[in-house]
Design an enzyme around this catalytic site. Structure first.
Site, PDB file in Angstrom:
ATOM      1  N   LYS A  17       8.553  -0.183  20.751  1.00  0.00           N
ATOM      2  CA  LYS A  17       8.001  -1.435  21.275  1.00  0.00           C
ATOM      3  C   LYS A  17       6.916  -1.206  22.317  1.00  0.00           C
ATOM      4  O   LYS A  17       6.039  -2.053  22.512  1.00  0.00           O
ATOM      5  CB  LYS A  17       9.136  -2.302  21.831  1.00  0.00           C
ATOM      6  N   GLU A  32       7.510  -4.774  31.464  1.00  0.00           N
ATOM      7  CA  GLU A  32       6.696  -5.980  31.269  1.00  0.00           C
ATOM      8  C   GLU A  32       6.844  -6.888  32.472  1.00  0.00           C
ATOM      9  O   GLU A  32       7.877  -6.870  33.149  1.00  0.00           O
ATOM     10  CB  GLU A  32       7.184  -6.763  30.030  1.00  0.00           C
ATOM     11  N   GLU A  81       7.248  -8.475  20.303  1.00  0.00           N
ATOM     12  CA  GLU A  81       7.619  -7.366  19.411  1.00  0.00           C
ATOM     13  C   GLU A  81       7.529  -7.840  17.974  1.00  0.00           C
ATOM     14  O   GLU A  81       7.433  -9.035  17.698  1.00  0.00           O
ATOM     15  CB  GLU A  81       9.044  -6.865  19.704  1.00  0.00           C
ATOM     16  N   ASN A 115       9.696  -7.497  14.356  1.00  0.00           N
ATOM     17  CA  ASN A 115      10.877  -7.027  13.634  1.00  0.00           C
ATOM     18  C   ASN A 115      10.481  -6.797  12.182  1.00  0.00           C
ATOM     19  O   ASN A 115      10.083  -7.729  11.489  1.00  0.00           O
ATOM     20  CB  ASN A 115      12.016  -8.037  13.752  1.00  0.00           C
ATOM     21  N   ARG A 159      11.753  -6.412   9.265  1.00  0.00           N
ATOM     22  CA  ARG A 159      12.920  -6.588   8.383  1.00  0.00           C
ATOM     23  C   ARG A 159      13.179  -8.079   8.220  1.00  0.00           C
ATOM     24  O   ARG A 159      12.520  -8.895   8.842  1.00  0.00           O
ATOM     25  CB  ARG A 159      14.141  -5.954   9.072  1.00  0.00           C
TER      26      ARG A 159
HETATM   27  P1  ADP Z   1      17.280 -11.129  14.926  1.00  0.00           P
HETATM   28  O1  ADP Z   1      16.081 -10.563  15.623  1.00  0.00           O
HETATM   29  O2  ADP Z   1      17.203 -11.098  13.460  1.00  0.00           O
HETATM   30  O3  ADP Z   1      17.673 -12.422  15.517  1.00  0.00           O
HETATM   31  P2  ADP Z   1      19.261  -9.650  16.360  1.00  0.00           P
HETATM   32  O4  ADP Z   1      18.427  -9.162  17.494  1.00  0.00           O
HETATM   33  O5  ADP Z   1      20.304 -10.664  16.614  1.00  0.00           O
HETATM   34  O6  ADP Z   1      18.385 -10.085  15.148  1.00  0.00           O
HETATM   35  O7  ADP Z   1      19.898  -8.413  15.649  1.00  0.00           O
HETATM   36  C1  ADP Z   1      20.562  -8.537  14.409  1.00  0.00           C
HETATM   37  C2  ADP Z   1      21.548  -7.436  14.277  1.00  0.00           C
HETATM   38  O8  ADP Z   1      20.884  -6.196  14.220  1.00  0.00           O
HETATM   39  C3  ADP Z   1      22.510  -7.343  15.446  1.00  0.00           C
HETATM   40  O9  ADP Z   1      23.741  -6.893  14.966  1.00  0.00           O
HETATM   41  C4  ADP Z   1      21.860  -6.306  16.329  1.00  0.00           C
HETATM   42  O10 ADP Z   1      22.794  -5.679  17.156  1.00  0.00           O
HETATM   43  C5  ADP Z   1      21.261  -5.370  15.307  1.00  0.00           C
HETATM   44  N1  ADP Z   1      20.043  -4.710  15.781  1.00  0.00           N
HETATM   45  C6  ADP Z   1      18.847  -5.288  16.000  1.00  0.00           C
HETATM   46  N2  ADP Z   1      17.934  -4.401  16.402  1.00  0.00           N
HETATM   47  C7  ADP Z   1      18.558  -3.206  16.441  1.00  0.00           C
HETATM   48  C8  ADP Z   1      18.161  -1.864  16.780  1.00  0.00           C
HETATM   49  N3  ADP Z   1      16.918  -1.574  17.188  1.00  0.00           N
HETATM   50  N4  ADP Z   1      19.070  -0.906  16.706  1.00  0.00           N
HETATM   51  C9  ADP Z   1      20.324  -1.171  16.299  1.00  0.00           C
HETATM   52  N5  ADP Z   1      20.768  -2.398  15.967  1.00  0.00           N
HETATM   53  C10 ADP Z   1      19.911  -3.398  16.031  1.00  0.00           C
HETATM   54  P1  ADP Z   2      15.126  -7.309  21.395  1.00  0.00           P
HETATM   55  O1  ADP Z   2      14.411  -6.154  20.748  1.00  0.00           O
HETATM   56  O2  ADP Z   2      16.420  -6.938  21.966  1.00  0.00           O
HETATM   57  O3  ADP Z   2      15.137  -8.497  20.504  1.00  0.00           O
HETATM   58  P2  ADP Z   2      12.961  -8.566  22.867  1.00  0.00           P
HETATM   59  O4  ADP Z   2      11.846  -7.745  23.393  1.00  0.00           O
HETATM   60  O5  ADP Z   2      12.696  -9.324  21.619  1.00  0.00           O
HETATM   61  O6  ADP Z   2      14.232  -7.645  22.674  1.00  0.00           O
HETATM   62  O7  ADP Z   2      13.467  -9.552  24.010  1.00  0.00           O
HETATM   63  C1  ADP Z   2      14.680 -10.276  23.824  1.00  0.00           C
HETATM   64  C2  ADP Z   2      14.680 -11.482  24.757  1.00  0.00           C
HETATM   65  O8  ADP Z   2      14.619 -11.063  26.132  1.00  0.00           O
HETATM   66  C3  ADP Z   2      13.503 -12.429  24.600  1.00  0.00           C
HETATM   67  O9  ADP Z   2      13.698 -13.352  23.556  1.00  0.00           O
HETATM   68  C4  ADP Z   2      13.443 -13.087  25.973  1.00  0.00           C
HETATM   69  O10 ADP Z   2      14.368 -14.125  26.102  1.00  0.00           O
HETATM   70  C5  ADP Z   2      13.835 -11.947  26.900  1.00  0.00           C
HETATM   71  N1  ADP Z   2      12.619 -11.257  27.370  1.00  0.00           N
HETATM   72  C6  ADP Z   2      12.108 -10.127  26.858  1.00  0.00           C
HETATM   73  N2  ADP Z   2      10.988  -9.745  27.525  1.00  0.00           N
HETATM   74  C7  ADP Z   2      10.780 -10.686  28.473  1.00  0.00           C
HETATM   75  C8  ADP Z   2       9.801 -10.881  29.488  1.00  0.00           C
HETATM   76  N3  ADP Z   2       8.801 -10.000  29.657  1.00  0.00           N
HETATM   77  N4  ADP Z   2       9.906 -11.963  30.303  1.00  0.00           N
HETATM   78  C9  ADP Z   2      10.916 -12.835  30.154  1.00  0.00           C
HETATM   79  N5  ADP Z   2      11.876 -12.710  29.215  1.00  0.00           N
HETATM   80  C10 ADP Z   2      11.823 -11.655  28.381  1.00  0.00           C
HETATM   81 MG    MG Z   3      13.483  -9.476  19.779  1.00  0.00          MG
END
Ligand code: ADP
Ligand code: ADP
Ligand code: MG
Length: 449
Positions: A116, A200, A288, A290, A292
């Site tokens: 990321k 960030e 970010e 995803n 998938r």
């Molecule tokens: P979405 O972005 O589709 O809403 P989530 O963040 O809820 O997905 O993740 C979906 C599932 O995949 C969860 O079980 C989460 O723990 C798993 N997951 C997501 N990203 C990763 C990662 N980088 N490594 C391992 N498991 C992940």
């Molecule tokens: P993940 O890979 O676990 O999905 P993300 O980078 O998508 O992580 O962030 C997950 C959540 O965390 C976001 O949807 C938001 O609510 C919070 N978040 C992430 N980065 C920031 C930021 N820079 N400022 C405020 N909230 C954040």
């Molecule tokens: Mg995310």
């Protein structure tokens, strides 16, 4: 089109993929751990192969066993679902080397977006707004301190390999940085076997708005509109809706084009999601990608009428997208509630066990994507999400009324679930008014967080 594919996943997403395959006349091979002999996906697939003990590392993350099962069963392709191996570029590469189609993008695109911290750089160079933050990874605690001074508190420390809301820490002032840095680092190492961190600026009370994209292997890329996933607990989504009340047609067009550009920049094909944060002044920032299918894809399927999983299979088989951007007309409003086996009164701790009684809602505009049945024993080893309840209606108000009706019909006996907690969210006046951001649950419904 493929004749047979293997599904390297479990739970509701494995079932979702089996359903798409059956409608397309594609035979399915399920893989299952020793704890999942009785799981729904194991029973629904045409064939099922045991790939190891309960622990994910030994089964659903066991690349060797999964590839062996694929070759031995004669499957031509692997659908990785979400989580597990879905964003593992090494796995995607090994599939390619074994002449098995990975149902997803190129390993090169996964690599560009998977880290990321790097993805931020790639997007910045492409001219897409990113959240102010570190260029690349944090090299040390001192580096983190220096970056935080430059960016200005509050900041967020985040795992470069992160997902599922883990490995993220907010830092309000200098004195908190050391602890946050260290806990984020150990959480990242434990969850992702990679302790790389980046930083960030903390955006105060943003909306999480993401765009679904679809691209084929001929460079055609479209988007299917956005999802608002701001109802979160500990940075993990709980309720999602589409469309977002925050966007007008103009902003939808601008952000949609940015999402398509982001995908194009990394040579992306198959289904993917570009996640943005939108601040209170309606500035949007890339967060970010995803690479998938996403948990909340059904709400987009409802409003766009596009079956995203079937599209994934067609794209992977080398077909051209049969849709262009102008074909995408979004209709009505959809909401998804994630139903988890967890106890909201005990800090949401997982509540595995036997489902002794089950009644699932139905009726107009209601969809259930689930992996449970009456008598099923939810194993303690995996994610606590056991079902997704998704509704569609002409307007947001009607969708909320429909979701409250459906949640009211839902009965799960024998263990704790968050069904009532979901009902409280859908009954909240601020939620109903569309007046919420990512702090909503913490501010309004979950005490002590
Ligand atoms: P979405 O972005 O589709 O809403 P989530 O963040 O809820 O997905 O993740 C979906 C599932 O995949 C969860 O079980 C989460 O723990 C798993 N997951 C997501 N990203 C990763 C990662 N980088 N490594 C391992 N498991 C992940
Ligand atoms: P993940 O890979 O676990 O999905 P993300 O980078 O998508 O992580 O962030 C997950 C959540 O965390 C976001 O949807 C938001 O609510 C919070 N978040 C992430 N980065 C920031 C930021 N820079 N400022 C405020 N909230 C954040
Ligand atoms: Mg995310």
């Amino acid at each position: 089109m493929f004749k047979k594919i293997l599904i390297a996943n479990r739970g509701e997403i494995a079932v979702r993929i089996i359903r798409a395959c059956r409608e397309m006349n594609i035979a399915t091979v399920a893989v299952y751990s020793e704890a999942d002999r009785d799981a729904l996906h194991t029973q629904l697939a045409d064939e099922a192969v045991c790939i190891g003990p309960a622990t994910s590392k030994d089964s659903y993350l066991n690349i060797y066993n999964i590839l062996s099962a694929t070759v031995l069963s004669g499957a031509e392709a692997i659908h990785p679902g979400f989580g597990f191996l879905s964003e593992n570029s090494k796995f995607a590469k090994m599939c390619r080397e074994c002449n098995i189609t990975f149902i997803g993008p190129d390993p090169e695109a996964i690599d560009l977006m998977g880290n990321k911290a790097n993805a931020r750089d790639v997007m910045k160079k492409a001219g897409i707004p990113v959240i102010p933050g570190s260029d690349g990874a944090l090299e040390s605690e001192e580096h983190a301190l220096k970056m935080a001074e430059e960016i200005g508190y509050p900041v967020m420390i985040k795992a470069a390999a992160g997902g599922g809301g883990r490995g993220i820490r907010i830092v309000f002032e200098k004195g908190e940085l050391q602890k946050a840095y260290n806990t984020a680092k150990s959480e990242a190492a434990a969850c992702f076997a990679d302790d790389t961190l980046y930083m960030e600026k903390y955006i105060n009370k943003p909306h999480h708005i993401e765009f679904q994209i679809l691209g084929d292997q001929f460079g055609n890329i479209i988007h299917l509109g956005e999802r608002d996933c701001s109802i979160q607990r500990r940075n993990q989504k709980v309720v999602e809706e589409a469309p977002s009340l925050l966007l007008d047609d103009k902003m939808r067009k601008v952000m949609g084009e940015a999402a398509v550009k982001a995908a194009r920049t990394v040579g992306y094909y198959n289904a993917g999601t570009i996640e943005f944060l939108v601040d209170s002044d309606r500035n949007y920032y890339f967060m970010e990608m995803n690479t998938r299918v996403q948990v909340e894809h059904p709400i987009t399927e409802f409003i766009s009428g596009v079956d995203i999983v079937k599209q994934q299979l067609r794209i992977a088989a080398g077909e051209r997208l049969d849709l262009c951007q102008d074909d995408i007309v979004l209709r009505g409003h959809a909401i998804e509630c994630r139903i988890n086996a967890e106890d909201p009164s005990k800090d949401f701790r997982p509540s595995p066990g036997k489902i002794s009684g089950l009644h699932l809602p139905g009726g107009p505009g209601v969809r259930i994507d689930s992996a449970v049945y009456q008598g099923y024993i939810i194993p303690p080893y995996y994610d606590s999400m056991i079902a997704k309840l998704i509704v569609h209606a002409d307007s947001r108000d009607e969708a909320i009324a429909r979701m409250r009706r459906a949640l009211g019909e839902m009965i799960v006996e024998g263990l704790e679930t968050n069904v009532e907690f979901q009902f409280d969210i859908l009954s909240n006046e601020s939620f109903k008014a569309g007046d919420y951001d990512t702090s909503f649950l913490k501010d309004k419904l979950v005490k002590n967080e």
